[in-house]
Design a protein around this motif. Structure first.
Motif, PDB file in Angstrom:
ATOM      1  N   PRO A 138      43.718  32.706   0.879  1.00 19.89           N
ATOM      2  CA  PRO A 138      43.170  34.020   0.677  1.00 19.89           C
ATOM      3  C   PRO A 138      43.009  34.875   1.801  1.00 19.89           C
ATOM      4  CG  PRO A 138      42.105  32.063  -0.225  1.00 19.89           C
ATOM      5  CD  PRO A 138      43.142  31.567   0.704  1.00 19.89           C
ATOM      6  N   GLU A 139      42.853  36.119   1.569  1.00 15.01           N
ATOM      7  CA  GLU A 139      42.728  37.055   2.524  1.00 15.01           C
ATOM      8  C   GLU A 139      41.426  36.939   3.545  1.00 15.01           C
ATOM      9  OE1 GLU A 139      44.920  39.583   3.323  1.00 15.01           O
ATOM     10  OE2 GLU A 139      46.271  38.530   1.966  1.00 15.01           O
ATOM     11  N   LYS A 140      40.620  36.579   2.974  1.00 15.46           N
ATOM     12  CA  LYS A 140      39.440  36.431   3.690  1.00 15.46           C
ATOM     13  C   LYS A 140      39.533  35.512   4.858  1.00 15.46           C
ATOM     14  CE  LYS A 140      37.231  32.894   0.736  1.00 15.46           C
ATOM     15  NZ  LYS A 140      37.053  31.783   1.623  1.00 15.46           N
ATOM     16  N   ASP A 141      40.556  34.165   4.687  1.00 18.18           N
ATOM     17  CA  ASP A 141      40.859  33.282   5.664  1.00 18.18           C
ATOM     18  C   ASP A 141      41.455  33.819   6.772  1.00 18.18           C
ATOM     19  OD1 ASP A 141      39.249  31.250   4.185  1.00 18.18           O
ATOM     20  OD2 ASP A 141      41.156  30.435   3.194  1.00 18.18           O
ATOM     21  N   LYS A 142      42.198  34.948   6.572  1.00 21.39           N
ATOM     22  CA  LYS A 142      43.308  35.302   7.305  1.00 21.39           C
ATOM     23  C   LYS A 142      42.570  36.214   8.510  1.00 21.39           C
ATOM     24  CE  LYS A 142      47.258  35.386   4.035  1.00 21.39           C
ATOM     25  NZ  LYS A 142      48.192  36.487   3.468  1.00 21.39           N
ATOM     26  N   LEU A 143      41.483  36.682   8.098  1.00 26.14           N
ATOM     27  CA  LEU A 143      40.383  37.531   9.139  1.00 26.14           C
ATOM     28  C   LEU A 143      39.960  36.518  10.315  1.00 26.14           C
ATOM     29  CD1 LEU A 143      38.786  39.598   6.446  1.00 26.14           C
ATOM     30  CD2 LEU A 143      40.700  40.141   7.628  1.00 26.14           C
ATOM     31  N   GLU A 144      40.095  35.149   9.942  1.00 23.53           N
ATOM     32  CA  GLU A 144      39.493  34.219  10.956  1.00 23.53           C
ATOM     33  C   GLU A 144      40.271  34.284  12.294  1.00 23.53           C
ATOM     34  OE1 GLU A 144      36.532  32.997  10.733  1.00 23.53           O
ATOM     35  OE2 GLU A 144      36.178  33.511   8.647  1.00 23.53           O
ATOM     36  N   LYS A 145      39.728  34.090  13.455  1.00 23.06           N
ATOM     37  CA  LYS A 145      40.471  33.980  14.660  1.00 23.06           C
ATOM     38  C   LYS A 145      41.281  32.643  14.525  1.00 23.06           C
ATOM     39  CE  LYS A 145      39.545  35.340  19.223  1.00 23.06           C
ATOM     40  NZ  LYS A 145      38.474  35.353  20.431  1.00 23.06           N
ATOM     41  N   VAL A 146      40.673  31.566  14.170  1.00 25.43           N
ATOM     42  CA  VAL A 146      41.283  30.452  14.258  1.00 25.43           C
ATOM     43  C   VAL A 146      42.878  30.655  13.418  1.00 25.43           C
ATOM     44  CG1 VAL A 146      41.424  27.970  12.965  1.00 25.43           C
ATOM     45  CG2 VAL A 146      39.211  28.955  14.287  1.00 25.43           C
ATOM     46  N   TRP A 147      42.777  31.074  12.199  1.00 23.53           N
ATOM     47  CA  TRP A 147      43.780  31.574  11.400  1.00 23.53           C
ATOM     48  C   TRP A 147      45.114  32.156  12.082  1.00 23.53           C
ATOM     49  CZ3 TRP A 147      47.051  35.526   9.872  1.00 23.53           C
ATOM     50  CH2 TRP A 147      47.870  35.206   9.071  1.00 23.53           C
ATOM     51  N   ALA A 148      44.725  32.944  13.011  1.00 26.13           N
ATOM     52  CA  ALA A 148      45.685  33.844  13.900  1.00 26.13           C
ATOM     53  C   ALA A 148      46.198  32.764  14.774  1.00 26.13           C
ATOM     54  CB  ALA A 148      44.899  34.928  14.579  1.00 26.13           C
ATOM     55  N   TYR A 149      45.430  32.073  15.556  1.00 23.08           N
ATOM     56  CA  TYR A 149      45.975  30.902  16.350  1.00 23.08           C
ATOM     57  C   TYR A 149      47.016  29.979  15.521  1.00 23.08           C
ATOM     58  CZ  TYR A 149      42.554  32.433  19.733  1.00 23.08           C
ATOM     59  OH  TYR A 149      41.650  33.192  20.611  1.00 23.08           O
ATOM     60  N   ALA A 150      46.437  29.568  14.594  1.00 22.39           N
ATOM     61  CA  ALA A 150      47.352  28.519  13.753  1.00 22.39           C
ATOM     62  C   ALA A 150      48.562  29.148  13.511  1.00 22.39           C
ATOM     63  CB  ALA A 150      46.738  28.028  12.493  1.00 22.39           C
ATOM     64  N   HIS A 151      48.518  30.509  13.039  1.00 23.64           N
ATOM     65  CA  HIS A 151      49.794  31.479  12.580  1.00 23.64           C
ATOM     66  C   HIS A 151      50.804  31.467  13.741  1.00 23.64           C
ATOM     67  CE1 HIS A 151      52.366  34.663  11.014  1.00 23.64           C
ATOM     68  NE2 HIS A 151      52.176  34.211   9.908  1.00 23.64           N
ATOM     69  N   LYS A 152      50.239  31.763  14.952  1.00 27.04           N
ATOM     70  CA  LYS A 152      51.016  32.006  16.157  1.00 27.04           C
ATOM     71  C   LYS A 152      51.518  30.731  16.608  1.00 27.04           C
ATOM     72  CE  LYS A 152      52.078  34.356  19.831  1.00 27.04           C
ATOM     73  NZ  LYS A 152      53.362  35.447  19.638  1.00 27.04           N
ATOM     74  N   ILE A 153      50.969  29.587  16.462  1.00 33.84           N
ATOM     75  CA  ILE A 153      51.525  28.352  16.546  1.00 33.84           C
ATOM     76  C   ILE A 153      52.619  27.975  15.931  1.00 33.84           C
ATOM     77  CG2 ILE A 153      51.207  25.646  16.752  1.00 33.84           C
ATOM     78  CD1 ILE A 153      48.424  26.453  17.803  1.00 33.84           C
ATOM     79  N   CYS A 154      52.433  28.232  14.548  1.00 35.66           N
ATOM     80  CA  CYS A 154      53.499  27.771  13.697  1.00 35.66           C
ATOM     81  C   CYS A 154      54.728  28.787  14.062  1.00 35.66           C
ATOM     82  CB  CYS A 154      53.035  27.768  12.128  1.00 35.66           C
ATOM     83  SG  CYS A 154      51.843  26.540  12.004  1.00 35.66           S
ATOM     84  N   SER A 155      54.546  30.070  14.108  1.00 30.75           N
ATOM     85  CA  SER A 155      55.860  30.940  14.246  1.00 30.75           C
ATOM     86  C   SER A 155      56.373  30.831  15.590  1.00 30.75           C
ATOM     87  CB  SER A 155      54.983  32.437  13.994  1.00 30.75           C
ATOM     88  OG  SER A 155      54.466  32.681  12.908  1.00 30.75           O
ATOM     89  N   ASP A 156      55.563  30.546  16.630  1.00 27.86           N
ATOM     90  CA  ASP A 156      56.288  30.655  17.874  1.00 27.86           C
ATOM     91  C   ASP A 156      56.515  29.320  18.948  1.00 27.86           C
ATOM     92  OD1 ASP A 156      57.178  33.262  17.221  1.00 27.86           O
ATOM     93  OD2 ASP A 156      55.248  34.077  17.972  1.00 27.86           O
ATOM     94  N   HIS A 157      55.620  28.428  18.433  1.00 24.15           N
ATOM     95  CA  HIS A 157      54.985  27.483  19.264  1.00 24.15           C
ATOM     96  C   HIS A 157      54.950  26.010  18.840  1.00 24.15           C
ATOM     97  CE1 HIS A 157      54.546  30.697  22.308  1.00 24.15           C
ATOM     98  NE2 HIS A 157      53.754  31.069  21.778  1.00 24.15           N
ATOM     99  N   ILE A 158      55.787  25.998  17.655  1.00 24.35           N
ATOM    100  CA  ILE A 158      55.918  24.648  16.973  1.00 24.35           C
ATOM    101  C   ILE A 158      56.061  23.344  17.871  1.00 24.35           C
ATOM    102  CG2 ILE A 158      57.917  24.530  15.988  1.00 24.35           C
ATOM    103  CD1 ILE A 158      54.774  23.311  14.111  1.00 24.35           C
TER     104      ILE A 158
END
Length: 457
Positions: free
Chosen positions: A186-206
């Motif tokens: 959900p969009e509300k979860d994407k506003l969280e800082k933790v979501w941004a960190y998790a997304h960055k890890i999965c995108s570039d640093h798996i």
């Protein structure tokens, strides 16, 4: 070279047709035997065979395995009179699930075909193992270039596929699979800082996540220990296999050959009635053949009658042999049924073969694709056999029991200080088990337990 005539004596083992048939039937599973008997009845009118499905209505069998945990009953919950089992049919496949969604998409037939093409190339985990360049080359002659190059059209089709359920489907690697699942939140979860960190890890640093390089991840993300830990937990809650809930392949059914029940005399084995072939000779035809054996064509019919008798005898012998082997196994593994895997005793084919005065190859055939339904689950006969591990008292224990102890130790370990293979060796030594570290590593891998550095929190 001069031709010569020599007389030589030699011994050869000739398998009669009856013995060949006996060996063949013995190695078949219950379902394979059913197909074999149906075919035999179709080609030989003297054979009367009633498939299990045509008999009086009975509740079918539960498909379990020794890895099952959620369907296991405890011994205390087991009803001795409970002979009821349930046949488990395969659920909808991932491909069928995706096609149902593709059909209702507001796309042209060509676009739907491209999305369907990608869906048809997914592997068992729902990932796309083939590159878009490879697919584009295959369809280049069939694509209308007015809508873009083959790769451009496939790229758009892949984006549509990746928006279908389940989240993560159509990814080309694990990182993309996890990233797609995060993007489906959900969009509300994407506003969280933790979501941004998790997304960055999965995108570039798996790769850093896989190696648990927390120091570099913290530095790259500029995150605190708490923030990084929260991001890692969020990723752990995602599915590494988006197709896990879907059954790949055709419908499967497992029919146990015997049922193990607890009685006042210990654990006993009885034949499973649903697995017992109901086969016989057509008596009326047999009488006619006997009365007309000297007439024209009588020899051919007499041969059919002999083949029918062989088959009936061999099927009966197969059932008796399976039951004997099952009883011998259960007699030796009473502690397993009372206490579980940790009480499994060492057992080899030779021991059962010597006890029943049968050849070891016969025991091998009987223990393959033959199953017993028990209160602990449904097990292949072969599961109860395993190599032995020495103890410091001069005794021995089953490798299955050692695996159970290893699993128990890992389940109870401190997540911040997980046990190394060497530490497990030392702990087992205190229990009297003398095992090499490389053996522990092999058993750990067979249990799919990661290495110590991958288990560390």
């Amino acid at each position: 070279m001069k031709a010569s005539l020599n007389l030589r004596f030699s011994q050869n083992l000739a398998l009669t047709p009856q013995l060949q048939q006996s060996i063949k039937l013995l190695q078949l599973s219950a379902l394979e035997l059913e197909q074999e008997l149906i075919q035999a009845a179709e080609t030989n009118p003297l054979i009367e065979y009633e498939p299990p499905m045509d008999r009086a209505a009975t509740e079918p069998i539960i498909q379990l395995s020794h890895r099952s945990t959620n369907s296991i009953k405890s011994n205390s919950d087991w009803d001795e009179d409970d002979d009821r089992f349930t046949r488990l049919s395969a659920p909808q496949s991932l491909l069928d699930h995706l096609i149902d969604q593709i059909r209702v998409m507001r796309l042209s037939n060509v676009e739907k075909s491209l999305v369907g093409l990608l869906a048809g190339n997914l592997d068992e985990k729902g990932l796309l193992p083939i590159t878009l360049d490879e697919l584009a080359e295959e369809i280049s002659d069939e694509i209308d270039l007015e809508d873009g190059s083959p790769k451009e059209q496939l790229t758009r089709a892949l984006a549509r596929l990746q928006h279908l359920e389940p989240p993560g489907v159509g990814a080309r690697d694990l990182g993309e699979c996890l990233k797609l699942q995060l993007e489906a939140l959900p969009e509300k979860d994407k506003l969280e800082k933790v979501w941004a960190y998790a997304h960055k890890i999965c995108s570039d640093h798996i790769d850093l996540l896989a190696s648990r390089d927390w120091v570099r991840l913290k530095k790259i993300l500029k995150a605190s220990d708490a923030e990084l830990n929260a991001a890692v937990v969020a990723i752990k809650n995602l599915k590494h296999n988006p197709a896990a809930e879907f059954e790949q392949g055709t419908e499967t059914t497992l029919i146990p050959d015997v049922i193990v029940k607890k009685t006042t005399h210990g654990w006993q084995v009885i034949p499973n009635p649903d697995a017992q072939p109901k086969i016989s000779i057509h008596e009326e035809y047999a009488k006619v053949i006997k009365n007309n054996k000297n007439r024209e064509g009588g020899d051919n019919l007499a041969q059919k009658l002999q083949e029918a008798r062989w088959l009936v005898k061999n099927v009966l012998q197969r059932s008796e042999t399976i039951l004997k082997v099952a009883k011998a196994i259960v007699d030796r593994q009473q502690n397993f049924f009372n206490h579980g895997e940790i009480a499994m005793r060492p057992l080899v084919l030779r021991e059962i073969a010597d006890t029943l005065n049968l050849h070891e190859s016969t025991i091998s055939r009987v223990t393959t694709q033959k199953y017993m339904a028990t209160p602990l689950g449904t097990y292949e006969f072969k599961y109860f056999f395993g190599s032995q591990v020495s103890t410091d008292t001069g005794g021995s224990v089953s490798s299955t029991a050692i695996r159970a102890v290893i699993k128990q130790l890992v389940d109870e370990e401190d997540a911040n200080k997980p046990l190394s293979d060497t530490q497990i060796v030392d702990l087992l030594a205190t229990k009297g088990f003398v095992i090499a570290r490389r053996t522990i590593a092999k058993y750990r891998e067979s249990l799919r337990i990661p290495a110590v550095h991958l288990r560390r929190k």
